[in-house]
Design an enzyme around this catalytic site. Structure first.
Site, PDB file in Angstrom:
ATOM      1  N   VAL A  44      12.210  32.013  -8.088  1.00 34.23           N
ATOM      2  CA  VAL A  44      11.664  31.142  -8.850  1.00 34.23           C
ATOM      3  C   VAL A  44      10.960  30.294  -7.759  1.00 34.23           C
ATOM      4  O   VAL A  44       9.698  29.885  -7.653  1.00 34.23           O
ATOM      5  CB  VAL A  44      12.533  30.193  -9.740  1.00 34.23           C
ATOM      6  CG1 VAL A  44      11.891  29.035 -10.084  1.00 34.23           C
ATOM      7  CG2 VAL A  44      12.950  31.047 -10.795  1.00 34.23           C
ATOM      8  N   CYS A  45      11.717  29.880  -6.651  1.00 35.69           N
ATOM      9  CA  CYS A  45      11.304  29.122  -5.551  1.00 35.69           C
ATOM     10  C   CYS A  45       9.898  29.923  -4.961  1.00 35.69           C
ATOM     11  O   CYS A  45       8.984  29.148  -4.300  1.00 35.69           O
ATOM     12  CB  CYS A  45      12.131  28.805  -4.564  1.00 35.69           C
ATOM     13  SG  CYS A  45      13.718  28.015  -4.976  1.00 35.69           S
ATOM     14  N   THR A  46       9.975  31.135  -4.837  1.00 36.64           N
ATOM     15  CA  THR A  46       8.920  31.957  -4.152  1.00 36.64           C
ATOM     16  C   THR A  46       7.524  31.685  -4.795  1.00 36.64           C
ATOM     17  O   THR A  46       6.585  31.252  -4.350  1.00 36.64           O
ATOM     18  CB  THR A  46       9.312  33.369  -4.164  1.00 36.64           C
ATOM     19  OG1 THR A  46      10.375  33.531  -3.466  1.00 36.64           O
ATOM     20  CG2 THR A  46       8.084  34.076  -3.704  1.00 36.64           C
ATOM     21  N   GLU A  48       6.961  29.254  -6.780  1.00 32.68           N
ATOM     22  CA  GLU A  48       6.741  27.713  -6.788  1.00 32.68           C
ATOM     23  C   GLU A  48       5.911  27.369  -5.447  1.00 32.68           C
ATOM     24  O   GLU A  48       4.893  26.720  -5.480  1.00 32.68           O
ATOM     25  CB  GLU A  48       7.869  26.900  -6.697  1.00 32.68           C
ATOM     26  CG  GLU A  48       8.482  26.933  -8.064  1.00 32.68           C
ATOM     27  CD  GLU A  48       9.830  26.167  -8.183  1.00 32.68           C
ATOM     28  OE1 GLU A  48      10.209  25.538  -9.221  1.00 32.68           O
ATOM     29  OE2 GLU A  48      10.695  25.940  -7.113  1.00 32.68           O
ATOM     30  N   LEU A  49       6.318  27.850  -4.256  1.00 33.67           N
ATOM     31  CA  LEU A  49       5.918  27.639  -3.026  1.00 33.67           C
ATOM     32  C   LEU A  49       4.290  28.232  -2.764  1.00 33.67           C
ATOM     33  O   LEU A  49       3.226  27.719  -2.410  1.00 33.67           O
ATOM     34  CB  LEU A  49       6.496  28.245  -1.838  1.00 33.67           C
ATOM     35  CG  LEU A  49       7.513  27.126  -1.247  1.00 33.67           C
ATOM     36  CD1 LEU A  49       8.617  27.005  -2.206  1.00 33.67           C
ATOM     37  CD2 LEU A  49       7.830  27.224   0.190  1.00 33.67           C
TER      38      LEU A  49
END
Length: 229
Positions: A44-46, A48-49
């Site tokens: 998920v963070c990938t 988002e960034l």
């Protein structure tokens, strides 16, 4: 330390993908977005960034600097950037803080100050509350903070909408209604009585309720000749 809206954003110096940064100095006279992640190389963070990298020009157009944080060392962050580019088509050019000691996460109340150890001994699930967003005004006060669950990706268009509202309402005696977008009608704050409103908004307003008076967005193409505070 529990943080609240209008508290001063705690200052810190930390290593990032762009060298050592002291937050308040780095922000200068800009608005800022600090957003955090519980671990590098997480799905998920990938996304988002990458999404934020795509929208970075929109934040810059609003005099807003963006800085990320993840609880791994700089070398891991730099390697992660290539994965982000491969997965999303966008490579972040904003700095990402290396918070492997968890010092910033604790300073911003994303983790309990009593936690021992560093990020190398912890999983993303251990750090699941390190998924927060802080919007910081030029006077270094916190104007918004949100914490998201690990399985829910963040909506950065919403952050742009909030920044538009914050910048408008910091300059005018106005508030923004539910689902407001830039250019929509805005609300005269209740503290402004009608006599003062006649001076501030000489083109008049629409009264929905005695406490709910709407005028066009003064920054929009059809905005009144409203005066700033």
């Amino acid at each position: 330390m529990a943080l609240r809206i209008n508290d001063t954003a705690p200052n810190f110096t930390a290593d990032t993908t762009q060298g050592s940064i002291t937050l308040h100095e780095w922000l200068g006279d800009s608005w800022g977005v600090l957003f955090s992640h519980p671990k590098d190389f997480t799905p998920v963070c990938t996304t988002e960034l990458g999404a934020l990298a795509k929208l970075q020009p929109e934040f810059e157009a609003r005099n807003t600097k963006v800085i990320g944080l993840s609880v791994d060392p700089v070398a891991d962050h730099l390697a992660w950037l290539d994965d982000i580019k491969d997965a999303t088509g966008h490579k972040p050019t904003y700095p990402i803080i290396a918070d492997s000691s968890l010092a910033v996460a604790k300073l911003y109340d994303m983790l309990p100050a009593t936690i021992d150890g560093d990020a190398s001994t912890r999983t993303a699930a251990d750090n699941q509350t390190v998924r927060s967003v802080f919007i910081i005004a030029p006077d270094k006060t916190i104007k918004l903070f949100l914490t998201y669950p690990m399985a829910t990706g963040r909506n950065f268009d919403e952050l742009l909408r909030v920044i538009d509202s914050l910048q408008l309402t910091s300059a005018y005696k106005l508030a923004t209604p539910a689902d407001w977008q830039r250019g929509d009608d805005v609300i005269i704050v209740p503290a402004v009585k009608d006599d003062e409103a006649k001076t501030l908004f000489p083109d008049g307003w629409t009264t929905i309720k005695p406490y709910l008076r709407k005028v066009p967005d003064p920054k929009g193409p059809k905005g009144p000749k409203g005066q700033k505070e």
